[in-house]
Design an enzyme around this catalytic site. Sequence first.
Site, PDB file in Angstrom:
ATOM      1  N   GLU A 160       2.009   0.886   4.398  1.00  0.00           N
ATOM      2  CA  GLU A 160       2.967  -0.157   4.787  1.00  0.00           C
ATOM      3  C   GLU A 160       4.199   0.322   5.547  1.00  0.00           C
ATOM      4  OE1 GLU A 160       3.979  -2.593   1.433  1.00  0.00           O
ATOM      5  OE2 GLU A 160       1.990  -3.470   1.343  1.00  0.00           O
ATOM      6  N   GLU A 341      -4.780  -3.145  -1.170  1.00  0.00           N
ATOM      7  CA  GLU A 341      -3.973  -3.668  -2.275  1.00  0.00           C
ATOM      8  C   GLU A 341      -4.050  -5.188  -2.274  1.00  0.00           C
ATOM      9  OE1 GLU A 341       0.207  -2.575  -2.294  1.00  0.00           O
ATOM     10  OE2 GLU A 341      -0.272  -0.469  -1.918  1.00  0.00           O
TER      11      GLU A 341
END
Length: 436
Positions: A160, A341
Amino acid sequence: MGFDENFLWGAASAAHQVEGAYLEDGKVLGIWDALYEGHVVRNENAHVSADHYHHMKEDVMLMKKIGLKSYRFSISWPRVITNRGVVNQKGLDFYNQLVDELLKNGIEPLVTLYHWNLPMWSYQYGGWKNEEIVEDFAFYAKVIAEALSDRVRYFITINEPQVFIAGGYVYGIHAPFEQCPESELLISRNVMLAHGRAVQTLRQYGKQPLLIGMAPTGSGFTPIGNTPEDIEQAKMGTFSLETRSNSNIWWADPIILGVVPDVLKPAISEEDVKIICQPLDFYGFNVYNSQNYVRPNGPNQPDIYPGLPRTAMDWPITPEVLYWMPKFFYERYKLPVMITENGMANLDFVMADGEVHDPQRVDYVKRHLQNLKKAIEEGVPVLGYQYWSIMDNFEWAEGFDKRFGLIYVDYRTGERVLKDSAYAYKKIIETNGNEI
Ligand code: GBH
C-alpha cells in the site's frame, strides 16, 4: 467452476503489527518504533503487541488448525538489516524458522518486503525522500532472496504505497508523521524505483522461479446499478487520478503497463520506466470497501446514508467490491489477481462462555467470498484470498482497540482464542469454497 483446487486460502499479518520483540536479537528501531509518541490512540505502541516473535510456533499451529493454505507475512527490515549493508543473522533466523514451520504444516509462505516500518538508519538520511533508499532496498531484497527463496516462492514488494505516502507525508497520520505534499512526486518515484529494483534483484538471486507481485490498496468504485453506464462510471472512478498518489493507476499504470500518467511525467523519465516496469506474476491488492456512485451526481459521491452498515473502523461494508475490483483490475492489467488483504475490525472480547462470538465478521467473510466466487465464475483468474488479519494486532494510529483477527489476542497475557470466524473460515476452506 469455482475456486481452483490450488486456491490459496490464507490470512495476513505485518511484522510491525504482530511481532513485538522490538529490540530483541539485534533488531534496531524503525520509524513506527521510534516516532509513534503523540500519534497513536492512548499512546499505545507495538513494542510487545501480539508478541508473535515468541509465539511463532503456537501461531503456526493455530493456522494449521484453521486449515490455512497460505500465510502472508512481512519481514521487518530493521530486524534483518541494522545499518546500510549490515545483515543481522539472528533476525534472519527468525524468518527462516517461521518459513520452515509453515512448510512443515503445509502452509505456503507469501513474503512481503515492505509493510511500513522503515529503519531509522534510513529515515535519518531522508528515507523515501532520498534516492539512496533505492539501492538500500535492493540490497535488502538480495539478502532476503538469498536467505529464503529456496523455500519461499511468493514475494510481494511493497504494501500500500497509497497509504504510507498519503498517510505518512501528506496527512501526517502515519509514520513519519510529516506533512510535505510537495515531496509526493519525489517519494513516488523512489518507491517505484525501489519496487522495480527489488523485482530485478529477487529474480536475479532467486533460487527457483519466483512469483512476484505487489499489494497496493485496491479500493475503487462499484456500480450502483447494473447498466452499462453505471459500470462505465464505476470504472472511471476506480481508474481516476483525482486522489493522486492515493489512487490506483498512479502506481499500477507505470509499474505494470509502463505507462506514466501525465501528472507523474515531470518526475519519472523513460529511463526510470525501464526499471520500474518489471514483469509481474499477479496483481495483488488489499481491499476493504468500495465507494458507490450516486446517480446522477457523477463521480465521487459516495453512497452514504444514515445507518449504512459499517465496521468498527467506520468503513462501509460493501461486499460486491470483491466482485467488481477483480474484474476491473483483470480487465486493465491482464494479470491473475490475488486478494492480499480483506477483512473487518470489530470490538471483539471474550464472552462469558469463554469464546469470542463475532457473527458480523463471519457474515463479512462469507459475503465477500461469495462475490469473489462470482468473479471467478465469470472468468477472472484469482490465485488466493488472504484474510486480514490472522490475529489481532497493532492497528497503526488506532492502537489496539480495533481488532481484525481471526484469532483473538489477550495483550496482557499473550493468550490466543480462536474466534467464531476462524471456525467458519475453516469450514469454507474444507469445502474449497463450494459451501460458503
Ligand atoms: C491495510 O490498510 C494495511 O495494509 C494493514 O496494515 C492494516 O492493518 C489494515 O489495512 C487495516 O487497516 O474512507 O471509509 O472508504 C488499509 C487501507 C485505505 C482501507 C482506506 C480503507 C478507505 C476507507 N485502507 N480505506 S473509507
